[in-house]
Design an enzyme around this catalytic site. Structure first.
Site, PDB file in Angstrom:
ATOM      1  N   LEU A  73       0.840  -1.197   0.000  1.00  0.00           N
ATOM      2  CA  LEU A  73       0.000   0.000   0.000  1.00  0.00           C
ATOM      3  C   LEU A  73       0.874   1.244   0.000  1.00  0.00           C
ATOM      4  CD1 LEU A  73      -2.705  -0.880   2.701  1.00  0.00           C
ATOM      5  CD2 LEU A  73      -2.909  -1.087   0.216  1.00  0.00           C
ATOM      6  N   ASP A  74       0.348   2.324  -0.594  1.00  0.00           N
ATOM      7  CA  ASP A  74       1.035   3.614  -0.513  1.00  0.00           C
ATOM      8  C   ASP A  74       1.196   4.017   0.951  1.00  0.00           C
ATOM      9  OD1 ASP A  74       1.016   3.774  -3.267  1.00  0.00           O
ATOM     10  OD2 ASP A  74      -0.745   5.083  -3.357  1.00  0.00           O
ATOM     11  N   ARG A  75       2.159   4.856   1.201  1.00  0.00           N
ATOM     12  CA  ARG A  75       2.457   5.277   2.572  1.00  0.00           C
ATOM     13  C   ARG A  75       1.223   5.806   3.289  1.00  0.00           C
ATOM     14  NH1 ARG A  75       6.564  10.218   4.400  1.00  0.00           N
ATOM     15  NH2 ARG A  75       6.116  10.073   6.642  1.00  0.00           N
TER      16      ARG A  75
END
Length: 298
Positions: free
Chosen positions: A133-135
């Site tokens: 997942l993106d940050r």
């Protein structure tokens, strides 16, 4: 690491072909040929070319994967939704990066899982993040505890058989309550953004409208492909950037200062047991608060 499968027929086949039938990758068989691990058939060590001609147990033994000393263990807490000897599913908070990079090599999902496994006395200390997942996206992340699990799940990854659903809050109202965004995406030159690009990679997002507010809509998004920033770029391409997504021009006038995106549903089949796992995650408090805020808008 030790795993056993059972041949149940008398059809002749090599050990290598038998193992490949269970998803053992070329990378692992190559390591076996180099002496990194061994195969035991009926109590005796055998080469990959050995022919199996009767029902028998085949055991694969692999040494622990060498941990990278440049990636330190981190003992900060994890929210664990599921765990067994091969898999870990965590509920990642927004703000935590999935894997180490040049700007952060000490506090990522990988660092924390390494610390967790180390505290358990595990010998394999190289976590493999399967659903990254993106940050600033929160939610469920599937992690393989060792390289064999990673290798076996890769077929599901490549065939888009792992089901990942997200809750997103987007600006405005969608034209239909159920639809698909099927446009290729590519990186926009000299930026970190992705956008519609006829020469880019195919990308398909399916969505369902769940709730409408005066100036925003809650949607459930299902990824049929796994492109970088896919949900964020796709909804932006339709004129509906995610609330709080500054990079893609989303609204920044609400209490939420990160993209309103949460991975709330994960479904995968364990390649070791063929058991189907379904995990869910509630919306985090920061997204709940922005929904309360949107409810009061006129």
């Amino acid at each position: 690491m030790k795993f056993t499968w059972h041949k149940t027929d008398t059809q002749p086949e090599t050990v290598k072909k038998f193992l490949q039938g269970y998803g053992i990758s070329h990378r692992i068989t190559s390591r076996l040929n180099k002496g990194e691990g061994r195969v035991i058939v009926a109590g005796k060590k055998r080469r990959l070319a050995y022919e199996l001609t009767r029902p028998v147990a085949v055991t694969l033994i692999l040494p622990p994967e060498k941990a990278d000393p440049k990636i330190p263990a981190n003992n900060k807490p994890l929210v664990i939704k599921y765990e067994d000897s091969n898999w870990l599913v965590i509920d990642k908070p927004a703000g935590l990066t999935s894997v180490p990079g040049p700007s952060n090599r000490t506090d990522t999902v990988v660092n924390r899982v390494k610390g967790y496994l180390q505290a358990q006395g595990a010998k394999d200390l190289v976590p493999h993040v399967i659903t990254r997942l993106d940050r600033f996206t929160s939610g469920l992340v599937l992690i393989a505890k060792h390289r064999l699990a990673q290798g076996l799940i890769n077929k599901q990854v490549e065939n888009h058989q792992i089901v990942k659903k997200y809750t997103a809050v987007v600006a405005g109202h969608m034209s239909t309550i159920h639809g698909q965004i099927d446009v290729p995406l590519g990186r926009i030159a000299d930026t970190f953004r992705y956008g519609v690009d006829a020469t880019g990679k195919p990308a398909l997002t399916e969505y369902w409208v769940k709730k409408e507010y005066a100036r925003a809509t809650v949607v459930e998004a299902l990824l049929h492909t796994g492109r970088t920033h896919q949900i964020r770029a796709h909804f932006t391409s339709q004129g509906h950037p995610l609330i709080g997504d500054e990079l893609y021009g989303g609204r920044m006038d609400t209490p939420l200062q990160r993209q309103a995106l949460h991975a709330h549903y994960l479904q995968f089949v364990d390649p070791f047991t063929e058991e189907q796992h379904v995990l869910t995650s509630d919306l985090p408090m920061d997204i709940q608060k922005v929904l309360w805020y949107l409810k009061e808008e006129r």
